[in-house]
Design a protein around this motif. Structure first.
Motif, PDB file in Angstrom:
ATOM      1  N   SER A  34       0.853  -1.193   0.000  1.00 55.77           N
ATOM      2  CA  SER A  34       0.000   0.000   0.000  1.00 55.77           C
ATOM      3  C   SER A  34       0.887   1.241   0.000  1.00 55.77           C
ATOM      4  N   THR A  35       0.342   2.374   0.457  1.00 55.44           N
ATOM      5  CA  THR A  35       1.088   3.626   0.543  1.00 55.44           C
ATOM      6  C   THR A  35       1.013   4.148   1.968  1.00 55.44           C
ATOM      7  N   PRO A  36       2.000   4.924   2.394  1.00 57.36           N
ATOM      8  CA  PRO A  36       1.933   5.487   3.748  1.00 57.36           C
ATOM      9  C   PRO A  36       0.675   6.302   3.999  1.00 57.36           C
ATOM     10  N   SER A  37       0.216   7.056   2.997  1.00 63.69           N
ATOM     11  CA  SER A  37      -0.993   7.860   3.199  1.00 63.69           C
ATOM     12  C   SER A  37      -2.216   6.970   3.413  1.00 63.69           C
ATOM     13  N   ALA A  38      -2.278   5.834   2.705  1.00 60.38           N
ATOM     14  CA  ALA A  38      -3.401   4.921   2.882  1.00 60.38           C
ATOM     15  C   ALA A  38      -3.379   4.308   4.280  1.00 60.38           C
ATOM     16  N   VAL A  39      -2.184   3.944   4.746  1.00 61.82           N
ATOM     17  CA  VAL A  39      -2.068   3.394   6.108  1.00 61.82           C
ATOM     18  C   VAL A  39      -2.464   4.447   7.136  1.00 61.82           C
ATOM     19  N   SER A  40      -2.040   5.686   6.905  1.00 59.67           N
ATOM     20  CA  SER A  40      -2.401   6.762   7.833  1.00 59.67           C
ATOM     21  C   SER A  40      -3.916   6.935   7.900  1.00 59.67           C
ATOM     22  N   ARG A  41      -4.572   6.861   6.737  1.00 57.32           N
ATOM     23  CA  ARG A  41      -6.038   6.993   6.739  1.00 57.32           C
ATOM     24  C   ARG A  41      -6.691   5.830   7.492  1.00 57.32           C
TER      25      ARG A  41
END
Length: 313
Positions: A34-41
């Motif tokens: 995934s992406t860091p922004s997706a994990v953050s969300r």
């Protein structure tokens, strides 16, 4: 929290464990693909749903809050239980037992499916197979067939899963081309010995297409046959240029006994398109039929034959 409210949180709880164990959103994202922004969300969504701050964030590190520590402990237990469930299912795979009757055209059965069957039978020691070699579509119910491999539109009233895409191409032995020359355009095929189907009127008429160009050629040769393996062998013997389903020539191309002729052109006609694994929905409820269908689809994917199209219903 009700079950319907809990279920959407389970993936986020699993990601939370990855974040804690990996030490950062970016490292967890790599594990998840995934992406860091997706994990953050996901973490923000989880905290909002639980009404609790789980992670204290700084520019250098993440630290679990006291409430976050308890949530992670339970989330790890959840993942351990899921792994145990999967391991238990794997241990019970050997209970797949009984007889499965599989019908398929000879070439596909012989060259793609049959070499993989020892692995299937080793995986499921109590499974028995009956193979019905049939180049003509039969009646699954009347023939007692559990699974059939069909080329073209699947019959109505059955479930169909795409197995592989078949294309008809032209092939010849290097020695034949060295002696007679390599055609650069389909129109040049009239000067060659061509190995074609001899099943129906018009089988000696080849229609080749490329981009917006369409060429029809009446071919001729001293040898014809309605079985692809025999045409392939005749081509390997240097008897001419053969029209073959592409999968039947794969090993010959790899060994160098055949080479592709006019590779940028596609031959139209019968015996090509998407092939399907066809079965009755009631039969698929049987664990042994499901196991064989899933195994065969895995074979097609593993060997690079997997169809890109999807069933239409």
């Amino acid at each position: 929290m009700r079950t319907n409210e809990l279920l959407p949180l389970l993936p986020d709880l699993a990601v939370l464990v990855d974040v804690v164990e990996a030490g950062s959103f970016s490292a967890a994202a790599r594990l998840q693909g995934s992406t860091p922004s997706a994990v953050s969300r996901q973490m923000a969504r989880l905290e909002a749903a639980l009404g609790l701050t789980l992670l204290e964030r700084s520019t250098r590190r993440l630290r679990l809050t006291s409430g976050g520590q308890e949530v992670v402990r339970h989330a790890r237990s959840m993942l351990d239980a899921a792994r145990a469930a999967c391991d238990g299912a794997a241990r019970h795979a050997s209970t797949i037992a009984g007889r499965v009757r599989l019908a398929a055209p000879k070439a596909a059965l012989r060259q793609i499916i049959h070499p993989q069957l020892p692995l299937l039978l080793q995986t499921y020691p109590q499974l028995a197979l009956e193979l019905l070699v049939n180049d003509q579509p039969g009646d699954l119910i009347a023939d007692g067939v559990d699974i059939a491999l069909r080329l073209g539109d699947p019959p109505a009233g059955y479930v169909a899963r795409p197995f592989m895409v078949v294309r008809t191409k032209l092939y010849a032995a290097p020695a034949y081309l060295a002696q007679h020359g390599t055609p650069q355009h389909p129109s040049e095929l009239v000067r060659h010995s061509c190995l074609h189907l001899a099943e129906q009127a018009g089988d000696d008429e080849w229609c080749a297409v490329r981009d917006n160009e369409r060429v029809v050629v009446n071919v001729r040769g001293r040898y014809a046959g309605n079985h692809s393996e025999m045409r392939r062998e005749a081509a390997e013997w240097g008897m001419g240029i053969a029209s073959l389903p592409d999968f039947t020539a794969r090993q010959s191309l790899a060994s160098g006994t055949l080479v592709a002729v006019l590779p940028d052109w596609q031959l139209l006609g019968r015996y090509q398109g998407t092939s399907w694994l066809v079965y009755h929905a009631d039969r698929y409820r049987s664990a042994r039929v499901r196991a064989v269908v899933d195994f065969l689809l895995g074979v097609a994917t593993r060997l690079g034959y997997g169809a890109s199209s999807q069933p239409g219903g």
